[in-house]
Design a protein around this motif. Structure first.
Motif, PDB file in Angstrom:
ATOM      1  N   UNK A 158      17.530 -87.932  95.612  1.00  0.00           N
ATOM      2  CA  UNK A 158      16.774 -86.688  95.544  1.00  0.00           C
ATOM      3  C   UNK A 158      16.954 -85.984  94.215  1.00  0.00           C
ATOM      4  N   UNK A 159      18.191 -85.936  93.718  1.00  0.00           N
ATOM      5  CA  UNK A 159      18.415 -85.237  92.447  1.00  0.00           C
ATOM      6  C   UNK A 159      17.740 -85.959  91.286  1.00  0.00           C
ATOM      7  N   UNK A 160      17.870 -87.275  91.213  1.00  0.00           N
ATOM      8  CA  UNK A 160      17.255 -88.000  90.101  1.00  0.00           C
ATOM      9  C   UNK A 160      15.734 -87.879  90.137  1.00  0.00           C
ATOM     10  N   UNK A 161      15.131 -87.890  91.333  1.00  0.00           N
ATOM     11  CA  UNK A 161      13.682 -87.727  91.416  1.00  0.00           C
ATOM     12  C   UNK A 161      13.243 -86.316  91.102  1.00  0.00           C
ATOM     13  N   UNK A 162      14.017 -85.347  91.544  1.00  0.00           N
ATOM     14  CA  UNK A 162      13.708 -83.938  91.304  1.00  0.00           C
ATOM     15  C   UNK A 162      13.701 -83.621  89.802  1.00  0.00           C
ATOM     16  N   UNK A 163      14.495 -84.358  89.025  1.00  0.00           N
ATOM     17  CA  UNK A 163      14.631 -84.071  87.595  1.00  0.00           C
ATOM     18  C   UNK A 163      13.598 -84.782  86.732  1.00  0.00           C
ATOM     19  N   UNK A 164      12.816 -85.682  87.304  1.00  0.00           N
ATOM     20  CA  UNK A 164      11.916 -86.503  86.486  1.00  0.00           C
ATOM     21  C   UNK A 164      10.750 -85.754  85.854  1.00  0.00           C
ATOM     22  N   UNK A 165      10.105 -84.766  86.521  1.00  0.00           N
ATOM     23  CA  UNK A 165       8.902 -84.167  85.911  1.00  0.00           C
ATOM     24  C   UNK A 165       9.147 -83.447  84.595  1.00  0.00           C
ATOM     25  N   UNK A 166      10.398 -83.103  84.283  1.00  0.00           N
ATOM     26  CA  UNK A 166      10.751 -82.436  83.031  1.00  0.00           C
ATOM     27  C   UNK A 166      10.080 -81.070  82.915  1.00  0.00           C
ATOM     28  N   UNK A 167       9.956 -80.385  84.037  1.00  0.00           N
ATOM     29  CA  UNK A 167       9.445 -79.013  84.012  1.00  0.00           C
ATOM     30  C   UNK A 167      10.617 -78.056  83.844  1.00  0.00           C
ATOM     31  N   UNK A 168      10.318 -76.752  83.796  1.00  0.00           N
ATOM     32  CA  UNK A 168      11.367 -75.769  83.541  1.00  0.00           C
ATOM     33  C   UNK A 168      12.403 -75.749  84.662  1.00  0.00           C
ATOM     34  N   UNK A 169      11.964 -75.907  85.910  1.00  0.00           N
ATOM     35  CA  UNK A 169      12.892 -75.853  87.041  1.00  0.00           C
ATOM     36  C   UNK A 169      13.866 -77.029  87.016  1.00  0.00           C
ATOM     37  N   UNK A 170      13.338 -78.242  86.841  1.00  0.00           N
ATOM     38  CA  UNK A 170      14.220 -79.408  86.808  1.00  0.00           C
ATOM     39  C   UNK A 170      15.104 -79.396  85.567  1.00  0.00           C
ATOM     40  N   UNK A 171      14.593 -78.876  84.463  1.00  0.00           N
ATOM     41  CA  UNK A 171      15.405 -78.796  83.253  1.00  0.00           C
ATOM     42  C   UNK A 171      16.592 -77.867  83.411  1.00  0.00           C
ATOM     43  N   UNK A 172      16.399 -76.751  84.131  1.00  0.00           N
ATOM     44  CA  UNK A 172      17.521 -75.850  84.384  1.00  0.00           C
ATOM     45  C   UNK A 172      18.573 -76.521  85.267  1.00  0.00           C
ATOM     46  N   UNK A 173      18.123 -77.362  86.207  1.00  0.00           N
ATOM     47  CA  UNK A 173      19.078 -78.122  87.011  1.00  0.00           C
ATOM     48  C   UNK A 173      19.877 -79.083  86.153  1.00  0.00           C
ATOM     49  N   UNK A 180       5.844 -74.625  83.968  1.00  0.00           N
ATOM     50  CA  UNK A 180       5.673 -74.976  82.563  1.00  0.00           C
ATOM     51  C   UNK A 180       6.661 -76.027  82.106  1.00  0.00           C
ATOM     52  N   UNK A 181       6.499 -76.534  80.892  1.00  0.00           N
ATOM     53  CA  UNK A 181       7.401 -77.577  80.382  1.00  0.00           C
ATOM     54  C   UNK A 181       8.791 -77.024  80.123  1.00  0.00           C
ATOM     55  N   UNK A 182       9.764 -77.919  80.114  1.00  0.00           N
ATOM     56  CA  UNK A 182      11.135 -77.457  79.909  1.00  0.00           C
ATOM     57  C   UNK A 182      11.369 -77.079  78.464  1.00  0.00           C
ATOM     58  N   UNK A 183      12.027 -75.939  78.310  1.00  0.00           N
ATOM     59  CA  UNK A 183      12.435 -75.438  77.003  1.00  0.00           C
ATOM     60  C   UNK A 183      13.843 -74.882  77.185  1.00  0.00           C
ATOM     61  N   UNK A 184      14.822 -75.353  76.414  1.00  0.00           N
ATOM     62  CA  UNK A 184      16.207 -74.898  76.629  1.00  0.00           C
ATOM     63  C   UNK A 184      16.427 -73.412  76.415  1.00  0.00           C
ATOM     64  N   UNK A 185      15.493 -72.718  75.742  1.00  0.00           N
ATOM     65  CA  UNK A 185      15.745 -71.315  75.417  1.00  0.00           C
ATOM     66  C   UNK A 185      15.553 -70.367  76.593  1.00  0.00           C
ATOM     67  N   UNK A 186      14.476 -70.461  77.417  1.00  0.00           N
ATOM     68  CA  UNK A 186      14.354 -69.518  78.540  1.00  0.00           C
ATOM     69  C   UNK A 186      15.116 -69.996  79.779  1.00  0.00           C
ATOM     70  N   UNK A 187      15.566 -69.051  80.575  1.00  0.00           N
ATOM     71  CA  UNK A 187      16.197 -69.347  81.861  1.00  0.00           C
ATOM     72  C   UNK A 187      15.467 -68.530  82.914  1.00  0.00           C
ATOM     73  N   UNK A 188      14.916 -69.179  83.916  1.00  0.00           N
ATOM     74  CA  UNK A 188      14.128 -68.496  84.938  1.00  0.00           C
ATOM     75  C   UNK A 188      15.047 -67.909  86.001  1.00  0.00           C
ATOM     76  N   UNK A 189      14.695 -66.731  86.509  1.00  0.00           N
ATOM     77  CA  UNK A 189      15.405 -66.134  87.637  1.00  0.00           C
ATOM     78  C   UNK A 189      14.758 -66.603  88.936  1.00  0.00           C
TER      79      UNK A 189
END
Length: 559
Positions: A164-179, A296-305
């Motif tokens: 589940x974790x490896x699949x959840x991280x594949x789309x490379x969106x902001x949510x998975x990137x924060x994980x 949106x796409x992952x960007x290391x600078x913002x962190x979503x609440x």
């Protein structure tokens, strides 16, 4: 004898085309004997056994939907500019992996539906696996000879979390990137080697350029292959050891009361698979899950609440949130002047998970050591008849649920308009107090249910009918329970405290003293099952004569 059987098979001519094909295969691989043997296997019929089937069918759906997604997903972190159908993101710089995920969602026919089928099936796979493990634990199905099968099930649960974790991280969106950012922090907190592992895994400084491709290989190849192997081993052991069954008339340690695989269970399993598939398809069509286009796409600078991972990983995030990191609990230490030991990340990330899974793997042997019970067990326990084990299981569930809730501490604070600090303090207290209270309450409830069963077995069920006897006395009529229910109430093992015993040298070892204390902890509070003598005495007691008199009087009044 075998040559005669072979000649008979060779001489047989099937009347239909399908029969001819089956006979052709059978003559070359001898499959009919295996099918016949397996088809005669008897399985008990109980609704709680379906959770394992749900896990199996969910995994099959994961393989089917994942195969479709594999054709269109590109696990590349190369940069590109989006030019697909989703207008709000047109021209936005993103990775190829995220772009292909958007293309699957908006430009591939049926892509979004299959994506959501895959995600819902993953959630159901882990959930059904977890509930199946809880059923096995609470009923004692892990006891000899099934200890190794319990270990296989525990490994399957861990593999489900990993998949589940490896699949959840594949789309490379902001949510998975924060994980992944959290995972990178955990890896770097490992002493000495953490930084090197992070650089190797991510392909450089976070977020690197290789992590999605490496997770993709793990997700579609290595982890599913190991899961398939574990499922095969698990099913082999189920067939080898025969299925467990709940207590009841005619059910013994040496038999299985139920229905054969063919044709009864084969038909039921086929129908149940399509029911599970239909429910997952309905959820996928009606309920949106993981809308990556909103993040949106992952960007290391913002962190979503307000972002949380899926529920089966959220408990690790919750442990990180609950860990105090400031005075008076200072958890960072600089050793030898050149490297930092960050326990405020390492301990919550690895400690609760390590504790939980270590106890899971070891528990069958712990209970076997405490009870000194080396018998084979094929009859399951009712959870109330193993109160300490039930209390331990409830404590583990509360331990997990508190951490799970902690992963949403910010949402709890914002939605209920309370202080985030207060939410954290309460959850920290529940982390320690909750499992203890849950254990005590669950064990007392189980003991109370045993006492109630004992009372009903001896005196019958309260009917609520008040009868006046000829001499003027009023009594409540008790109705004897049926034989099936009576059997469940009185036919169970209730181990007694097994005190520490001296060894061959006449001395009591330290380990034996610990075992004696644990035995007292497990079995000091017990309700002895009803003996045949007590049952016979109760049935011949004057109270039952009065019941019979009352019933006869009521029948006479009716006439």
């Amino acid at each position: 004898m075998s040559s005669t059987t072979t000649d008979q098979r060779a001489a047989y001519v099937a009347p239909t085309a399908v029969g001819k094909m089956a006979n052709f295969v059978d003559q070359r691989v001898g499959g009919s004997a295996m099918v016949k043997e397996f088809g005669r296997k008897v399985f008990p019929d109980h609704w709680s056994f379906m959770f394992g089937e749900v896990a199996l069918y969910s995994f099959v759906i994961l393989l089917l939907s994942g195969t479709f997604l594999t054709f269109f997903f590109d696990p590349s972190m190369a940069e590109t500019h989006y030019a697909g159908s989703f207008v709000p993101l047109k021209g936005v710089e993103m990775s190829v992996a995220y772009q292909s995920s958007l293309d699957i969602s908006f430009d591939i026919r049926g892509g979004l539906f299959i994506r959501q089928v895959h995600h819902w099936a993953a959630l159901l796979f882990v959930a059904s696996n977890a509930v199946h493990m809880l059923r096995v634990f609470f009923t004692g199905a892990f006891r000899k000879p099934r200890e190794l099968n319990w270990v296989v099930g525990s490994v399957l649960l861990i593999l489900g979390l990993a998949a589940g974790f490896t699949g959840y991280s594949l789309p490379d969106d902001l949510l998975s990137g924060n994980g992944l950012r959290i995972i990178d922090g955990v890896i770097k907190s490992i002493p000495l080697i953490g930084t090197y592992i992070s650089f190797f895994l991510f392909g450089g400084e976070f977020p690197g350029t290789d992590i999605v491709g490496r997770l993709y290989v793990l997700h579609i190849l290595l982890i599913p292959a190991i899961i398939l192997l574990m499922i095969a081993v698990h099913l082999f052991m189920v067939v080898l050891h025969k299925h467990t069954q709940y207590p009841g008339p005619g059910r013994k340690e040496t038999n299985v009361v139920g229905y054969p695989v063919g044709p009864v269970y084969a038909a039921k399993a086929g129908g149940f698979f399509f029911i599970v598939f239909g429910v997952i398809a309905l959820m996928a069509a009606a309920f949106t899950i993981n809308p990556i286009w909103n993040y949106g796409p992952y960007d290391p600078s913002p962190v979503s609440a307000g972002t949380q991972p899926d529920w089966y990983i959220g408990w690790v995030d919750g442990a990180l949130r609950l860990m105090p990191g400031t005075w008076p609990w200072h958890w960072e230490f600089v050793l030898f002047g050149n490297w930092t030991l960050t326990l405020n990340v390492l301990l919550p990330a690895l400690g609760p998970a390590g504790l939980l899974f270590t106890l899971m793997f070891a528990y069958p042997w712990i209970e076997r050591w405490v009870t000194k019970d080396d018998r084979e067990h094929h009859i399951l326990d009712r959870p109330r008849n193993a109160p300490t084990r039930t209390g331990i299981g409830v404590a583990g569930v509360i331990f997990y649920c508190v951490l799970w809730a902690a992963a949403s501490s910010d949402l709890i604070a914002t939605h209920f308009h309370v202080s985030l600090n207060d939410v954290t303090y309460w959850l920290r207290a529940l982390f320690f107090i909750g499992p203890i209270v849950g254990f005590i309450v669950a064990r007392r409830v189980a003991l109370a249910l045993q006492r109630k069963d004992r009372e009903i077995a001896l005196h019958g069920r309260e009917t609520g009918r008040i009868v006046r006897l000829p001499h003027g006395e009023f009594i409540e009529v008790h109705e004897p329970v049926d034989r099936y229910r009576l059997y469940r109430m009185i036919n169970f093992d209730s181990p007694e405290v097994l005190e520490a015993r001296p060894g061959r040298n006449g001395k009591v070892s330290g380990a034996e003293k610990i075992r004696g204390r644990l035995s007292r902890f497990f079995f000091e509070d017990r309700v002895a099952p009803v003996t045949p003598a007590e049952l016979e005495a109760a049935h011949s007691h004057h109270g039952h004569d009065e019941i019979e008199t009352a019933e006869s009087e009521r029948a006479g009044i009716g006439h």
